[in-house]
Design a protein around this motif. Structure first.
Motif, PDB file in Angstrom:
ATOM      1  N   UNK A  84       0.836  -1.204   0.000  1.00 62.53           N
ATOM      2  CA  UNK A  84       0.000   0.000   0.000  1.00 62.53           C
ATOM      3  C   UNK A  84       0.870   1.253   0.000  1.00 62.53           C
ATOM      4  N   UNK A  85       1.937   1.246   0.799  1.00 64.28           N
ATOM      5  CA  UNK A  85       2.863   2.379   0.807  1.00 64.28           C
ATOM      6  C   UNK A  85       3.443   2.600  -0.587  1.00 64.28           C
ATOM      7  N   UNK A  86       3.739   1.486  -1.267  1.00 67.79           N
ATOM      8  CA  UNK A  86       4.320   1.570  -2.603  1.00 67.79           C
ATOM      9  C   UNK A  86       3.335   2.206  -3.590  1.00 67.79           C
ATOM     10  N   UNK A  87       2.073   1.844  -3.466  1.00 79.75           N
ATOM     11  CA  UNK A  87       1.056   2.419  -4.342  1.00 79.75           C
ATOM     12  C   UNK A  87       0.884   3.914  -4.100  1.00 79.75           C
ATOM     13  N   UNK A 105       2.187  -4.672 -12.349  1.00 77.23           N
ATOM     14  CA  UNK A 105       3.302  -5.594 -12.588  1.00 77.23           C
ATOM     15  C   UNK A 105       4.614  -4.841 -12.784  1.00 77.23           C
ATOM     16  N   UNK A 106       4.541  -3.674 -13.378  1.00 75.17           N
ATOM     17  CA  UNK A 106       5.752  -2.897 -13.645  1.00 75.17           C
ATOM     18  C   UNK A 106       6.455  -2.448 -12.369  1.00 75.17           C
ATOM     19  N   UNK A 107       5.680  -2.295 -11.273  1.00 77.11           N
ATOM     20  CA  UNK A 107       6.318  -1.921 -10.004  1.00 77.11           C
ATOM     21  C   UNK A 107       6.417  -3.131  -9.061  1.00 77.11           C
ATOM     22  N   UNK A 108       6.228  -4.331  -9.629  1.00 80.68           N
ATOM     23  CA  UNK A 108       6.448  -5.552  -8.872  1.00 80.68           C
ATOM     24  C   UNK A 108       5.331  -5.955  -7.936  1.00 80.68           C
ATOM     25  N   UNK A 109       4.087  -5.569  -8.237  1.00 83.33           N
ATOM     26  CA  UNK A 109       2.966  -5.906  -7.372  1.00 83.33           C
ATOM     27  C   UNK A 109       1.958  -6.794  -8.089  1.00 83.33           C
ATOM     28  N   UNK A 110       1.340  -7.694  -7.318  1.00 81.02           N
ATOM     29  CA  UNK A 110       0.218  -8.476  -7.826  1.00 81.02           C
ATOM     30  C   UNK A 110      -1.028  -7.627  -7.647  1.00 81.02           C
ATOM     31  N   UNK A 111      -1.706  -7.280  -8.732  1.00 78.89           N
ATOM     32  CA  UNK A 111      -2.758  -6.273  -8.688  1.00 78.89           C
ATOM     33  C   UNK A 111      -3.899  -6.642  -7.750  1.00 78.89           C
ATOM     34  N   UNK A 112      -4.369  -7.884  -7.794  1.00 79.57           N
ATOM     35  CA  UNK A 112      -5.521  -8.278  -6.967  1.00 79.57           C
ATOM     36  C   UNK A 112      -5.197  -8.160  -5.480  1.00 79.57           C
TER      37      UNK A 112
END
Length: 351
Positions: A84-87, A105-112
């Motif tokens: 969440x901090x990353x978002x 995906x570009x910032x290394x997160x699983x969207x769901x």
């Protein structure tokens, strides 16, 4: 925004005293810094006149405030997960950005997973947060009527590009005044939420709730189609609208006298005329309107035209319900639809 002076005084006292009982009850927007805080924020306290108070974080975001880095108001009562901090950092880096699945995906997160955690922590979806932040910047710019660079510095952006894009993608570039039409934007406060009106001296082009889904795209389409530039400021039509809305919500006015610009197809305009003809305190079904237009098979088309209405309340799409008596949908939210219908039934008894 909280408008009761008594309530504002109460919340300000809680802010000064860092009263834990008020954490999560209100959010304080600080005009001088452009941030919003919890009641228990340890930052230096502002003067009363420099505070605005909101019940919801989304309201503070739409007003152009960003979360305070000292008290992290949106984390209450949880700790903030790394995702969440990353978002949040990503949104602040590019506030004008409209997110797609591939961006996670570009910032290394699983969207769901990231979306689920965001909703759990903030009580709003990530899309709502990013949209509110983006629109808040644009609305803050037009509200204050100042240069983009001034607002950029006030909101803490080191680069003007992100702030400028967030504004111009929605409202256009107010500096370009040749071969364009100017619309004046006004922010209106109503008992069921803040609204934005766009008008020139002759017509009202748009009246919508600030938190309406898809609002920024509505504004962009209107602006691009007619080569409008939007500036903040009152004109005679916006002032007249504000007065009539106040009378309406006080149950003292049933019929508006604001000239409206119908930005739609011939069929949509026919539907909107039918909506205006529905008496205050009454409702019609989508099928009723289709029959009035001479074709019972156009129920879905009537629904689509109803949803395309950009002038809330004055073109009363809230008066259209399902044939079985259920309220059906409403762009401003079902609670507002119910409020407006109740108001108008009571108004009918008063007038």
């Amino acid at each position: 925004m909280i408008t009761s002076n008594e309530k504002k005084q109460e919340y300000y006292q809680a802010l000064v005293e860092k009263n834990h009982n008020y954490d999560g009850i209100f959010f304080a927007g600080i005009k001088t810094t452009g941030i919003f805080c919890h009641a228990t924020c340890t930052a230096r306290k502002p003067k009363f006149e420099n505070c605005e108070f909101y019940q919801l974080a989304e309201q503070a975001l739409l007003a152009g405030y960003r979360p305070c880095k000292i008290c992290n108001p949106l984390s209450f009562p949880h700790a903030i997960p790394i995702e969440v901090e990353q978002l949040i950092r990503a949104v602040e880096a590019e506030p004008e950005k409209r997110w797609k699945e591939s961006d996670f995906a570009e910032i290394g997160l699983h969207s769901a997973s990231a979306r689920r955690k965001f909703k759990t922590i903030y009580g709003m979806t990530f899309v709502q947060y990013a949209r509110a932040r983006r629109m808040g910047l644009a609305f803050k710019e037009i509200k204050h009527g100042s240069k983009v660079i001034d607002q950029q510095l006030a909101t803490g952006y080191e680069s003007a590009s992100g702030f400028n894009d967030a504004f111009t993608k929605i409202m256009g570039n107010p500096a370009k005044k040749t071969s364009v039409k100017l619309l004046s934007a006004a922010i209106l406060t109503t008992p069921i939420g803040r609204m934005i009106s766009l008008a020139d001296d002759n017509y009202l082009y748009l009246l919508e709730f600030l938190d309406r889904r898809g609002l920024e795209r509505e504004i962009e389409r209107l602006r691009n189609k007619h080569n409008f530039r939007i500036i903040y400021g009152q004109n005679k039509l916006n002032e007249k609208l504000a007065k009539q809305l106040q009378l309406y919500f006080n149950k003292q006015l049933a019929h508006f006298t604001i000239p409206l610009f119908y930005d739609g197809s011939a069929f949509q305009k026919q539907v909107w005329d039918q909506l205006i003809s529905i008496p205050v305190g009454a409702t019609r079904s989508y099928k009723d309107i289709a029959l009035q237009l001479g074709d019972a098979g156009k129920v879905r088309a009537v629904g689509n035209a109803n949803g395309a209405n950009q002038i809330a309340i004055l073109i009363p799409c809230h008066r259209v319900i399902k044939s079985n008596g259920e309220l059906g949908g409403y762009g401003g939210g079902i609670e507002r639809k119910e409020f407006l219908l109740t108001l108008e039934r009571e108004m009918q008894d008063c007038l």
